[in-house]
Motif scaffolding. Structure first.
Motif, PDB file in Angstrom:
ATOM      1  N   TYR A   1       0.966  -1.398  -0.132  1.00 50.07           N
ATOM      2  CA  TYR A   1      -0.105   0.297  -0.348  1.00 50.07           C
ATOM      3  C   TYR A   1       0.875   1.813  -0.263  1.00 50.07           C
ATOM      4  O   TYR A   1       0.919   2.214  -0.621  1.00 50.07           O
ATOM      5  N   ASP A   2       2.192   1.186   0.697  1.00 52.44           N
ATOM      6  CA  ASP A   2       3.512   2.671   0.636  1.00 52.44           C
ATOM      7  C   ASP A   2       4.561   1.804  -0.179  1.00 52.44           C
ATOM      8  O   ASP A   2       4.526   1.073   0.724  1.00 52.44           O
ATOM      9  N   ALA A   3       5.312   3.021  -0.228  1.00 52.54           N
ATOM     10  CA  ALA A   3       6.383   2.386  -0.822  1.00 52.54           C
ATOM     11  C   ALA A   3       7.573   1.502   0.397  1.00 52.54           C
ATOM     12  O   ALA A   3       8.179   1.454  -0.298  1.00 52.54           O
ATOM     13  N   ASP A   4       7.097   2.112   1.663  1.00 55.45           N
ATOM     14  CA  ASP A   4       8.193   1.228   2.200  1.00 55.45           C
ATOM     15  C   ASP A   4       7.488   0.079   2.573  1.00 55.45           C
ATOM     16  O   ASP A   4       8.285  -1.078   4.123  1.00 55.45           O
ATOM     17  N   TYR A   5       6.478  -0.407   2.397  1.00 55.44           N
ATOM     18  CA  TYR A   5       6.042  -1.781   2.994  1.00 55.44           C
ATOM     19  C   TYR A   5       5.791  -1.465   3.765  1.00 55.44           C
ATOM     20  O   TYR A   5       5.398  -3.005   4.326  1.00 55.44           O
ATOM     21  N   ARG A   6       5.346  -0.395   4.164  1.00 55.37           N
ATOM     22  CA  ARG A   6       4.560  -0.334   6.009  1.00 55.37           C
ATOM     23  C   ARG A   6       3.190  -0.746   6.202  1.00 55.37           C
ATOM     24  O   ARG A   6       3.269  -1.171   7.079  1.00 55.37           O
ATOM     25  N   ASP A   7       2.347  -0.438   5.010  1.00 57.26           N
ATOM     26  CA  ASP A   7       1.056  -1.330   5.382  1.00 57.26           C
ATOM     27  C   ASP A   7       0.857  -1.594   4.360  1.00 57.26           C
ATOM     28  O   ASP A   7       1.053  -1.694   2.994  1.00 57.26           O
ATOM     29  N   TRP A   8      -0.275  -2.903   4.236  1.00 56.99           N
ATOM     30  CA  TRP A   8      -0.672  -3.675   3.023  1.00 56.99           C
ATOM     31  C   TRP A   8      -1.863  -3.541   2.956  1.00 56.99           C
ATOM     32  O   TRP A   8      -2.248  -3.813   4.248  1.00 56.99           O
ATOM     33  N   GLU A   9      -2.724  -4.011   2.307  1.00 55.69           N
ATOM     34  CA  GLU A   9      -3.773  -3.845   1.859  1.00 55.69           C
ATOM     35  C   GLU A   9      -4.320  -5.553   1.471  1.00 55.69           C
ATOM     36  O   GLU A   9      -4.290  -6.297   0.761  1.00 55.69           O
ATOM     37  N   TYR A  10      -5.481  -5.654   1.564  1.00 57.33           N
ATOM     38  CA  TYR A  10      -6.324  -7.169   2.144  1.00 57.33           C
ATOM     39  C   TYR A  10      -6.944  -6.977   0.691  1.00 57.33           C
ATOM     40  O   TYR A  10      -7.870  -6.490   0.531  1.00 57.33           O
ATOM     41  N   LEU A  11      -6.797  -8.026  -0.205  1.00 56.74           N
ATOM     42  CA  LEU A  11      -7.360  -8.237  -1.339  1.00 56.74           C
ATOM     43  C   LEU A  11      -8.296  -9.489  -1.270  1.00 56.74           C
ATOM     44  O   LEU A  11      -8.903 -10.233  -2.390  1.00 56.74           O
ATOM     45  N   GLY A  12      -9.210 -10.391  -0.391  1.00 56.12           N
ATOM     46  CA  GLY A  12      -9.651 -11.160  -0.020  1.00 56.12           C
ATOM     47  C   GLY A  12      -8.881 -12.361   0.318  1.00 56.12           C
ATOM     48  O   GLY A  12      -7.350 -12.501   0.362  1.00 56.12           O
ATOM     49  N   GLN A  13      -9.560 -13.528  -0.026  1.00 57.02           N
ATOM     50  CA  GLN A  13      -9.067 -15.304   0.366  1.00 57.02           C
ATOM     51  C   GLN A  13      -8.832 -14.831  -1.120  1.00 57.02           C
ATOM     52  O   GLN A  13      -9.549 -15.472  -1.417  1.00 57.02           O
ATOM     53  N   TRP A  14      -7.934 -15.419  -1.009  1.00 57.46           N
ATOM     54  CA  TRP A  14      -6.935 -15.366  -2.600  1.00 57.46           C
ATOM     55  C   TRP A  14      -7.876 -16.850  -2.903  1.00 57.46           C
ATOM     56  O   TRP A  14      -7.773 -16.988  -4.173  1.00 57.46           O
ATOM     57  N   TRP A  15      -7.514 -17.904  -2.532  1.00 63.44           N
ATOM     58  CA  TRP A  15      -8.164 -19.001  -2.548  1.00 63.44           C
ATOM     59  C   TRP A  15      -8.685 -19.899  -1.086  1.00 63.44           C
ATOM     60  O   TRP A  15      -8.074 -19.430  -0.111  1.00 63.44           O
ATOM     61  N   HIS A  16     -10.071 -20.661  -0.761  1.00 67.67           N
ATOM     62  CA  HIS A  16     -10.050 -21.260  -0.319  1.00 67.67           C
ATOM     63  C   HIS A  16     -10.774 -22.662  -0.738  1.00 67.67           C
ATOM     64  O   HIS A  16     -11.686 -22.649  -1.880  1.00 67.67           O
ATOM     65  N   GLU A  17     -10.741 -24.013   0.148  1.00 71.52           N
ATOM     66  CA  GLU A  17     -11.085 -24.866  -0.081  1.00 71.52           C
ATOM     67  C   GLU A  17     -12.245 -24.777   1.157  1.00 71.52           C
ATOM     68  O   GLU A  17     -12.064 -25.109   2.154  1.00 71.52           O
ATOM     69  N   ALA A  18     -13.009 -26.295   0.954  1.00 69.80           N
ATOM     70  CA  ALA A  18     -13.709 -26.695   1.885  1.00 69.80           C
ATOM     71  C   ALA A  18     -13.071 -27.304   2.513  1.00 69.80           C
ATOM     72  O   ALA A  18     -12.244 -28.175   3.035  1.00 69.80           O
ATOM     73  N   ALA A  19     -13.274 -27.430   4.051  1.00 66.95           N
ATOM     74  CA  ALA A  19     -12.520 -28.261   5.292  1.00 66.95           C
ATOM     75  C   ALA A  19     -12.490 -29.704   4.323  1.00 66.95           C
ATOM     76  O   ALA A  19     -13.453 -30.619   4.124  1.00 66.95           O
ATOM     77  N   ASN A  20     -10.991 -30.176   4.521  1.00 66.74           N
ATOM     78  CA  ASN A  20     -10.771 -31.779   4.618  1.00 66.74           C
ATOM     79  C   ASN A  20     -11.486 -32.004   3.047  1.00 66.74           C
ATOM     80  O   ASN A  20     -11.665 -33.573   3.203  1.00 66.74           O
ATOM     81  N   SER A  21     -11.447 -31.395   2.044  1.00 66.79           N
ATOM     82  CA  SER A  21     -12.082 -31.668   0.629  1.00 66.79           C
ATOM     83  C   SER A  21     -10.615 -32.024  -0.075  1.00 66.79           C
ATOM     84  O   SER A  21      -9.734 -31.941   0.786  1.00 66.79           O
ATOM     85  N   SER A  22     -11.188 -32.603  -1.425  1.00 64.40           N
ATOM     86  CA  SER A  22      -9.965 -33.275  -2.041  1.00 64.40           C
ATOM     87  C   SER A  22     -10.680 -32.828  -3.525  1.00 64.40           C
ATOM     88  O   SER A  22     -11.252 -32.148  -3.615  1.00 64.40           O
ATOM     89  N   TRP A  23      -8.781 -32.375  -4.092  1.00 69.61           N
ATOM     90  CA  TRP A  23      -8.766 -32.554  -5.897  1.00 69.61           C
ATOM     91  C   TRP A  23      -9.262 -33.474  -6.531  1.00 69.61           C
ATOM     92  O   TRP A  23      -8.458 -34.212  -6.559  1.00 69.61           O
ATOM     93  N   GLY A  24     -11.102 -33.619  -6.964  1.00 75.44           N
ATOM     94  CA  GLY A  24     -10.982 -34.798  -7.419  1.00 75.44           C
ATOM     95  C   GLY A  24     -11.038 -35.943  -6.364  1.00 75.44           C
ATOM     96  O   GLY A  24     -11.721 -35.236  -5.505  1.00 75.44           O
ATOM     97  N   ASP A  25     -11.156 -37.367  -6.555  1.00 74.14           N
ATOM     98  CA  ASP A  25     -11.358 -38.540  -5.762  1.00 74.14           C
ATOM     99  C   ASP A  25      -9.801 -38.643  -4.546  1.00 74.14           C
ATOM    100  O   ASP A  25      -9.672 -38.975  -4.119  1.00 74.14           O
ATOM    101  N   GLY A  26      -8.822 -37.613  -5.156  1.00 74.30           N
ATOM    102  CA  GLY A  26      -8.027 -37.142  -4.207  1.00 74.30           C
ATOM    103  C   GLY A  26      -6.703 -38.041  -4.958  1.00 74.30           C
ATOM    104  O   GLY A  26      -6.323 -38.131  -3.748  1.00 74.30           O
ATOM    105  N   THR A  27      -6.412 -38.291  -5.881  1.00 75.23           N
ATOM    106  CA  THR A  27      -5.963 -39.624  -7.003  1.00 75.23           C
ATOM    107  C   THR A  27      -4.383 -38.880  -6.461  1.00 75.23           C
ATOM    108  O   THR A  27      -3.695 -39.344  -6.611  1.00 75.23           O
ATOM    109  N   TRP A  28      -5.018 -37.865  -7.240  1.00 76.70           N
ATOM    110  CA  TRP A  28      -3.335 -37.455  -7.980  1.00 76.70           C
ATOM    111  C   TRP A  28      -3.044 -36.352  -6.635  1.00 76.70           C
ATOM    112  O   TRP A  28      -1.717 -35.551  -7.263  1.00 76.70           O
TER     113      TRP A  28
END
Length: 642
Positions: A233-260
């Motif tokens: 947010y500023d030139a000296d990196y003292r302040d940072w602006e929140y842009l949200g949950q860039w990535w979220h997944e459901a608890a203990n879920s998996s990609w497909g069936d979890g094989t890969w």
């Protein structure tokens, strides 16, 4: 001459080890091992210590982190947790120099980090143009995703170096990110900031060109794991602006069936974000977003339990923005960065073409290189004889990441997803597709050094091994190497070719047996029955019979070999060949396959004579082994250490 040099090196290593042990009590490596937990402290220091890997002079190594290329010198700085954070520099990714006699460059005890320093990431041109570290400053412990979160326990703070990275000094001010964003307060974790730049993200998020971003890993109780995105947010990196949950997944879920790609789990750790094309790190239009992440999970489906289940994963996907200004990542493919149970906490960084390593190797492209932590005591849960060894764990061999392509793949049931690949294009007339995935290979400088510095090169003639030769697992002269290494330090390369009948051969196992003698051996093989590369450690170490904590469970990972079109008019195809590179650095074994699979583990062979290599073949289907070469010796990664 090469053979005699190799024998001299091996004999010298054994002499040093035995001379050292003589000062604390003689250890005999040509006889059955005693209970190692009864030995003197550090008496096993050289027994299993690797030669070519990154690890401190003594003591324990933790997560790799805080890497960067110093713009003023071109040296690459590799960092890792070690009584704070420690590190070394390298001009070639092969040989390293500790930053300090005690390699630590930042310690806890400041106003923001009274308890601990966790992972962080470096902005090479930061405050006043000097390398600036954004790291997790810890005020309270314990922190674990299965227990309520203590507010203020993890904050993100800045430190700056004024002496070329030998020391990072914490700024005398409060944390620049004092905690999770409101109203996301009931988190499972909020740590491991990773800083990066991305022209693509600048456009998507409507940011100023050259903005720095940081992704912080964690999750939300009752909801699932997340990566939280902030921008400078500023030139000296003292302040940072929140842009949200860039990535979220459901608890203990998996990609497909979890094989890969296993499970997303309940909490993310050590997230990295970067963009790759087919050459390496890139901000070009053909580059796509990748992330690497550690996932903590549990076998309990509803009530979390204290658990040591962790997986080191990667994902690639699309990034978009919402009307409210938040930015979101959506996976389109995902996989395991390393299938080894002990491999975790990966951290990478841009290695620019202007770095010393790239200049020395003649590389003209920017690259993304990465290290993983390889713990030898199962994250502190096994009774490994650590005090007798005097050190614990290591980092893996450094790897290069890029976007990979698998061409001329038959468009059949094997390409279906979701998986660790994605269909990029399709040729309907030929009945083929082109797949994309994550490529990961040993850094080119390291591979070249293992070859050029070999004290002995052993070339084994190619051969086809059939059921009659294998004797269904029985010893046969047709399985023997004509010559084996005389030490436990080597890189082996080979390619296996399978006939079409192998696809349905449920009894077929094909690979190699390494670190072998009449007392112990380790088997590395592929089997189509479950599309797995397996490291069988059940007979790897005689010490497993006498000492708790010398684990002997098998390690395994999934690798699909596709049907590749032959290009003929009749539409015929053949099974994709299996190209193996196996690095054995005393007790560290890393198996690389087809530029897209890695499995790293420990093999604690005991006997000095356990150096033989043999072909492994079981089943009724013949297999062709070609291009079998062993490069013995590796490289001393620490020539300046006593």
């Amino acid at each position: 001459m090469r053979s005699s040099i190799a024998l001299a090196v091996s004999a010298s290593t054994i002499w040093i080890r035995q001379a050292f042990c003589a000062t604390v009590g003689r250890i005999e490596y040509n006889a059955a091992p005693p209970n190692l937990s009864h030995l003197f402290n550090s008496s096993l220091f050289y027994t299993w210590r690797p030669r070519s890997h990154v690890l401190p002079p003594n003591g324990q190594i933790g997560d790799p982190c805080m890497h960067y290329t110093d713009p003023s010198t071109g040296l690459f700085h590799v960092g890792y947790l070690h009584t704070g954070a420690a590190g070394a520099t390298t001009s070639d990714l092969v040989r390293y120099t500790d930053l300090n006699t005690d390699p630590t460059f930042i310690r806890s005890g400041g106003i923001n980090d009274p308890v601990a320093v966790f992972d962080g990431s470096v902005i090479p041109y930061g405050i006043n143009g000097t390398p600036t570290l954004l790291y997790t400053s810890v005020s309270y412990l314990p922190i674990q995703w299965t227990i309520p979160y203590t507010k203020g326990s993890e904050t993100q703070s800045l430190a700056v170096t004024y002496d070329g990275g030998k020391n990072f000094t914490e700024l005398k001010e409060g944390p620049v990110i004092p905690g999770p964003p409101f109203p996301v307060t009931n988190v499972t974790g909020f740590r491991d900031p990773y800083v990066f730049q991305s022209p693509q993200l600048d456009r998507i998020a409507n940011s100023t060109n050259g903005t720095w971003y940081t992704v912080i890993s964690g999750g939300i109780h009752g909801q699932g794991p997340s990566q939280f995105l902030f921008r400078q947010y500023d030139a000296d990196y003292r302040d940072w602006e929140y842009l949200g949950q860039w990535w979220h997944e459901a608890a203990n879920s998996s990609w497909g069936d979890g094989t890969w790609a296993g499970r997303w789990g309940y909490n993310f750790e050590v997230g990295n974000v970067f963009t790759l094309n087919h050459e390496g790190y890139s901000n070009s239009t053909d580059a796509e977003f990748f992330t690497t992440l550690g996932a903590e999970w549990s076998e309990a489906p509803i009530i979390p339990q204290v658990s040591q289940f962790r997986e080191m994963l990667w994902a690639s996907g699309n990034v978009s923005s919402s009307p409210n200004g938040s930015v979101h990542f959506e996976p389109t493919m995902a996989g395991k960065l390393d299938w080894g149970v002990f491999a975790y906490a990966a951290a990478g960084k841009l290695l620019p073409a202007t770095s010393q390593a790239s200049k020395h190797s003649g590389t003209t492209v920017d690259r993304f290189i990465i290290y993983l932590w390889l713990t030898n005591d199962n994250f502190g849960t096994s009774a490994f004889p650590t005090v007798q060894q005097g050190w614990s764990s290591t980092l893996t061999t450094v790897r290069e990441l890029s976007k990979g392509t698998i061409s001329n793949v038959m468009n059949d049931y094997l390409v279906a997803g979701p998986a660790s690949w994605r269909i990029a294009s399709q040729d309907k007339s030929a009945g083929t597709v082109e797949l994309v995935t994550l490529n990961q290979t040993i850094a080119r400088e390291v591979r070249a050094a293992f070859i050029s510095n070999a004290t002995r090169t052993i070339t084994e003639p190619g051969r086809t091994i059939s059921a009659s030769a294998s004797g269904y697992g029985n010893t046969s002269s047709d399985l023997n190497f004509a010559e084996s290494p005389s030490s436990k330090f080597f890189m082996l390369t080979t390619t296996l070719h399978f006939p079409g009948a192998a696809r349905n051969a449920t009894d077929l196992k094909a690979g190699l047996r390494i670190l072998s003698s009449e007392h112990e051996s380790t088997s590395i093989y592929y089997q189509f029955a479950n599309e797995s590369l397996i490291i069988d450690r059940s007979n790897s170490s005689a010490a497993a019979a006498t000492t708790l904590g010398i684990l002997s469970n098998n390690e395994a990972g999934r690798l699909r070999l596709f049907n590749i079109a032959s290009g003929s008019a009749n539409g015929s195809s053949s099974i994709e060949s299996l190209a193996l590179t196996i690095v054995v650095d005393n007790s560290v074994v890393e198996v690389y396959a087809n530029d897209r699979f890695v499995l790293s583990t420990w093999v604690w062979s005991w006997y000095d004579e356990s150096t033989e290599i043999n072909f492994l073949h079981e089943g009724s289907t013949a297999v062709r082994f070609d291009d079998v070469v062993v490069y013995e010796g590796l490289v001393d990664a620490w020539p300046a250490r006593p």
